[in-house]
Design an enzyme around this catalytic site. Structure first.
Site, PDB file in Angstrom:
ATOM      1  N   ASP A 162      -3.661  -1.859   1.816  1.00 39.59           N
ATOM      2  CA  ASP A 162      -5.131  -1.316   1.527  1.00 39.59           C
ATOM      3  C   ASP A 162      -5.673  -0.484   2.473  1.00 39.59           C
ATOM      4  O   ASP A 162      -6.922  -0.414   2.727  1.00 39.59           O
ATOM      5  CB  ASP A 162      -5.819  -2.664   1.201  1.00 39.59           C
ATOM      6  CG  ASP A 162      -5.277  -3.675   0.292  1.00 39.59           C
ATOM      7  OD1 ASP A 162      -4.805  -2.996  -0.523  1.00 39.59           O
ATOM      8  OD2 ASP A 162      -5.705  -4.810   0.434  1.00 39.59           O
ATOM      9  N   GLY A 214      -2.537  -2.280  -5.446  1.00 42.57           N
ATOM     10  CA  GLY A 214      -3.455  -1.705  -6.133  1.00 42.57           C
ATOM     11  C   GLY A 214      -4.126  -0.417  -5.179  1.00 42.57           C
ATOM     12  O   GLY A 214      -4.612  -0.613  -4.113  1.00 42.57           O
TER      13      GLY A 214
HETATM   14  P1  GDP Z   1      -4.143   1.435  -0.894  1.00 36.39           P
HETATM   15  O1  GDP Z   1      -3.520   0.050  -1.547  1.00 36.39           O
HETATM   16  O2  GDP Z   1      -3.615   1.612   0.554  1.00 36.39           O
HETATM   17  O3  GDP Z   1      -3.990   2.704  -1.565  1.00 36.39           O
HETATM   18  O4  GDP Z   1      -5.648   1.168  -0.727  1.00 36.39           O
HETATM   19  P2  GDP Z   1      -6.560   0.428  -1.613  1.00 36.39           P
HETATM   20  O5  GDP Z   1      -7.008   1.442  -2.852  1.00 36.39           O
HETATM   21  O6  GDP Z   1      -6.474  -0.935  -2.158  1.00 36.39           O
HETATM   22  O7  GDP Z   1      -8.099   0.140  -0.700  1.00 36.39           O
HETATM   23  C1  GDP Z   1      -8.765   1.249  -0.032  1.00 36.39           C
HETATM   24  C2  GDP Z   1     -10.032   1.544  -0.347  1.00 36.39           C
HETATM   25  O8  GDP Z   1     -10.973   2.107   0.542  1.00 36.39           O
HETATM   26  C3  GDP Z   1     -10.316   1.939  -1.754  1.00 36.39           C
HETATM   27  O9  GDP Z   1     -11.377   1.174  -2.610  1.00 36.39           O
HETATM   28  C4  GDP Z   1     -10.455   3.380  -1.547  1.00 36.39           C
HETATM   29  O10 GDP Z   1     -11.685   3.745  -2.697  1.00 36.39           O
HETATM   30  C5  GDP Z   1     -11.738   3.186  -0.364  1.00 36.39           C
HETATM   31  N1  GDP Z   1     -11.395   4.255   0.717  1.00 36.39           N
HETATM   32  C6  GDP Z   1     -10.233   5.083   0.955  1.00 36.39           C
HETATM   33  N2  GDP Z   1     -10.728   5.981   1.891  1.00 36.39           N
HETATM   34  C7  GDP Z   1     -11.847   5.711   2.199  1.00 36.39           C
HETATM   35  C8  GDP Z   1     -12.710   6.237   3.356  1.00 36.39           C
HETATM   36  O11 GDP Z   1     -12.365   7.007   4.167  1.00 36.39           O
HETATM   37  N3  GDP Z   1     -13.835   5.687   3.488  1.00 36.39           N
HETATM   38  C9  GDP Z   1     -14.436   4.847   2.535  1.00 36.39           C
HETATM   39  N4  GDP Z   1     -15.516   4.251   2.675  1.00 36.39           N
HETATM   40  N5  GDP Z   1     -13.615   3.949   1.804  1.00 36.39           N
HETATM   41  C10 GDP Z   1     -12.341   4.662   1.586  1.00 36.39           C
HETATM   42  P1  IMO Z   2      -1.309  -2.361  -1.436  1.00 38.17           P
HETATM   43  O1  IMO Z   2      -0.250  -1.450  -1.792  1.00 38.17           O
HETATM   44  C1  IMO Z   2      -2.649  -5.996   0.737  1.00 38.17           C
HETATM   45  C2  IMO Z   2      -0.108  -9.349   0.258  1.00 38.17           C
HETATM   46  C3  IMO Z   2      -0.551 -10.653  -0.660  1.00 38.17           C
HETATM   47  C4  IMO Z   2      -0.051 -11.686   0.288  1.00 38.17           C
HETATM   48  C5  IMO Z   2       1.326 -11.354   0.446  1.00 38.17           C
HETATM   49  C6  IMO Z   2       2.565 -11.472  -0.444  1.00 38.17           C
HETATM   50  O2  IMO Z   2      -2.403  -2.207  -2.260  1.00 38.17           O
HETATM   51  O3  IMO Z   2      -1.658  -2.085  -0.136  1.00 38.17           O
HETATM   52  P2  IMO Z   2       3.255 -10.818  -2.882  1.00 38.17           P
HETATM   53  O4  IMO Z   2       2.298 -10.700  -4.127  1.00 38.17           O
HETATM   54  O5  IMO Z   2       3.516  -9.345  -2.498  1.00 38.17           O
HETATM   55  O6  IMO Z   2       4.148 -11.765  -2.911  1.00 38.17           O
HETATM   56  O7  IMO Z   2       2.128 -11.328  -1.624  1.00 38.17           O
HETATM   57  O8  IMO Z   2       1.137  -9.890   0.626  1.00 38.17           O
HETATM   58  N1  IMO Z   2      -0.034  -8.203  -0.477  1.00 38.17           N
HETATM   59  C7  IMO Z   2      -1.008  -7.382  -0.421  1.00 38.17           C
HETATM   60  N2  IMO Z   2      -2.097  -6.982   0.487  1.00 38.17           N
HETATM   61  N3  IMO Z   2      -2.310  -4.893  -0.140  1.00 38.17           N
HETATM   62  C8  IMO Z   2      -1.143  -4.786  -0.824  1.00 38.17           C
HETATM   63  O9  IMO Z   2      -0.891  -3.969  -1.687  1.00 38.17           O
HETATM   64  C9  IMO Z   2      -0.548  -6.259  -1.093  1.00 38.17           C
HETATM   65  N4  IMO Z   2       0.359  -6.542  -1.882  1.00 38.17           N
HETATM   66  C10 IMO Z   2       0.758  -7.880  -1.338  1.00 38.17           C
HETATM   67  O10 IMO Z   2      -2.232 -10.796  -0.539  1.00 38.17           O
HETATM   68  O11 IMO Z   2      -0.553 -12.366   1.571  1.00 38.17           O
HETATM   69 MG    MG Z   3      -4.388  -1.681  -2.138  1.00 40.48          MG
END
Ligand code: GDP
Ligand code: IMO
Ligand code: MG
Length: 425
Positions: A16, A43
């Site tokens: 994330d 996600g």
């Molecule tokens: P990913 O799984 O690595 O693609 O990241 P996620 O989408 O799960 O989580 C990143 C969150 O931070 C999302 O809600 C983005 O919209 C938000 N986001 C990304 N870059 C920035 C930033 O520079 N500042 C802020 N405030 N939010 C950001």
């Molecule tokens: P993105 O791509 C954050 C975490 C789960 C759990 C562990 C194992 O959005 O960064 P799984 O379902 O993969 O067997 O779960 O890994 N986990 C993540 N945490 N971002 C993700 O994906 C994750 N995908 C799995 O919360 O601790």
């Molecule tokens: Mg994510």
């Protein structure tokens, strides 16, 4: 003719970090985007033109013109979730069928894999991993056990039989665990998803990718999760079931190691983690609450509250080394705008009292050693150029670069595509 190289973009923390946003921003510079591991446990959030999308199995390059997007052999796909995700995108006007290719060697998540995920988590009690419940672990387990079903099997005349055999074996395990299940809703949706998937181009991704490279076309490889969730190097057993590190791009797409060019490592200016497992810099105080609220730190897949803490440079240095990171991309610094003091963990004190800056075998029970920095107390989110950055923010970036021995080349100051600043431009 010189072959092109692939660049790899991956998370350096516990997921994330903002990978989806940056893949979308960088895609115009490439001919194709290819995901190499994970599945709908991911996600990836993208925001542009006032719209927000969360991608799970589909690569984050689909919103930038007609680029090719590849689901690589290292991924695991749930047909029902794939159909839901793809149809929602099609309804939003994204043309997928002509340019989203799926590797025949990607593994299929079966409805019983999801049940097994719940059953196994339930049987672990307090030691549960806190998975996303998407059947990821059981699907990769079957892959390694050589009993998995692959996308290419959908085209085989004995697909139905293969499915029934795998299902029967899974049901025996579920029965032995005394797990109650009901497949009446999930199985038809899965079959429906399999039929839907047939409309897509199933490819041998290793040939497709290497042919593109021979033609001089450029590819961005998109990672999911983060380095600290890697099956080999993460905080085992609280990890995901695939190799999230750069080497995963080689095995998950069929790319030779000497074809890797730049490695973009993405980090938040602080740190989050979803699910169980050690998290040395986790905060349980008002600062942790402020990070959670200001950063909207709730999981994009399960909606779970993400645990928040200060940035952990011990873990980050480890991640930079394992991945051969050439460029650091710094995300979400704007979340720290209101803090008067910012902390960064620069070493751990191990339970036996020794201090180290090398990530240990087990980081449970370590005490972080912090360095403190004055906050910038200025809103970063409207800034368009690094010249506008406050002095305190520049000092913080310089410190990160020195500690990690890697340049920070892109800085994100908000969730929107446009809130991205390339340094040195
Ligand atoms: P990913 O799984 O690595 O693609 O990241 P996620 O989408 O799960 O989580 C990143 C969150 O931070 C999302 O809600 C983005 O919209 C938000 N986001 C990304 N870059 C920035 C930033 O520079 N500042 C802020 N405030 N939010 C950001
Ligand atoms: P993105 O791509 C954050 C975490 C789960 C759990 C562990 C194992 O959005 O960064 P799984 O379902 O993969 O067997 O779960 O890994 N986990 C993540 N945490 N971002 C993700 O994906 C994750 N995908 C799995 O919360 O601790
Ligand atoms: Mg994510």
């Amino acid at each position: 003719m010189t072959q092109a190289k692939v660049d790899v973009l991956l998370g350096l923390q516990w997921g994330d970090e903002g990978k989806g946003k940056v893949v979308d921003v960088l895609t115009p510079g490439y001919d194709a985007v290819a995901r190499f591991q994970g599945g709908p446990n991911a996600g990836h959030t993208l925001e542009f033109d006032g719209k927000k999308f969360v991608l799970k199995s589909i690569p984050s390059g689909v919103f930038q013109g007609d680029k090719v997007n590849v689901i690589g052999n290292g991924m695991v796909l749930d047909a029902a979730l794939f159909k839901a995700e793809a149809t929602a995108l099609e309804e939003a006007g994204v043309n997928l069928k002509d340019r989203l290719y799926i590797s025949k060697k990607a593994h299929l998540i079966l409805p019983t894999h999801r049940l097994l995920d719940s059953a196994l988590e339930g049987s672990k009690g307090a030691g549960k991993v806190g998975t996303t419940g998407r059947g990821i672990g059981p699907t990769y387990t079957d892959k390694v056990a050589r009993t998995g079903l692959r996308v290419g099997d959908i085209l085989s005349p004995d697909f139905e039989q293969k499915y029934r055999n795998a299902k029967a074996s899974h049901l025996r395990t579920l029965d032995s665990l005394g797990f109650e299940y009901d497949l009446s809703a999930t199985e038809p949706a899965w079959y429906d998803g399999i039929e839907y998937m047939r409309q897509f181009k199933f490819i041998d991704s290793e040939h497709c990718i290497n042919n593109m490279l021979r033609e001089g076309r450029t590819i961005l490889c998109e990672g999911a999760q983060g380095t600290m969730l890697d099956i080999d190097f993460g905080s085992y057993p609280f990890v995901t079931s695939s190799n999230t590190v750069c080497a995963g791009a080689c095995t998950g797409l069929g790319i030779a190691p000497n074809r890797i060019g730049r490695v973009y490592g993405i980090m938040k200016a602080y740190c989050t983690r979803v699910g169980s497992g050690p998290f040395p810099t986790e905060l349980f105080d008002a600062d942790g609450e402020a990070l959670s609220v200001r950063g909207h730190e709730f999981g994009a897949v399960t909606g779970r509250r993400r645990r928040c803490g200060w940035v952990d440079l011990v873990a980050l240095k480890y991640a930079v080394t394992l991945n051969g990171v050439t460029d650091i991309i710094l995300m979400k610094s704007d979340v720290l705008d209101t803090f008067s003091t910012i902390k960064a963990c620069v070493a751990y004190i191990l339970p036996d009292g020794t201090q180290t800056d090398e990530f240990p075998f087990d980081c449970e029970g370590v005490t972080p050693v912090y360095e403190e920095f004055p906050g910038w107390r200025t809103e970063l989110c409207g800034m368009k150029n690094e010249n506008e950055f406050p002095e305190e923010f520049n000092s913080y970036i310089s410190f990160l670069e020195q500690y990690l021995e890697t340049p920070v080349t892109i800085i994100s100051v908000g969730p929107d595509r446009n809130q991205t600043i390339r340094r040195g431009e």
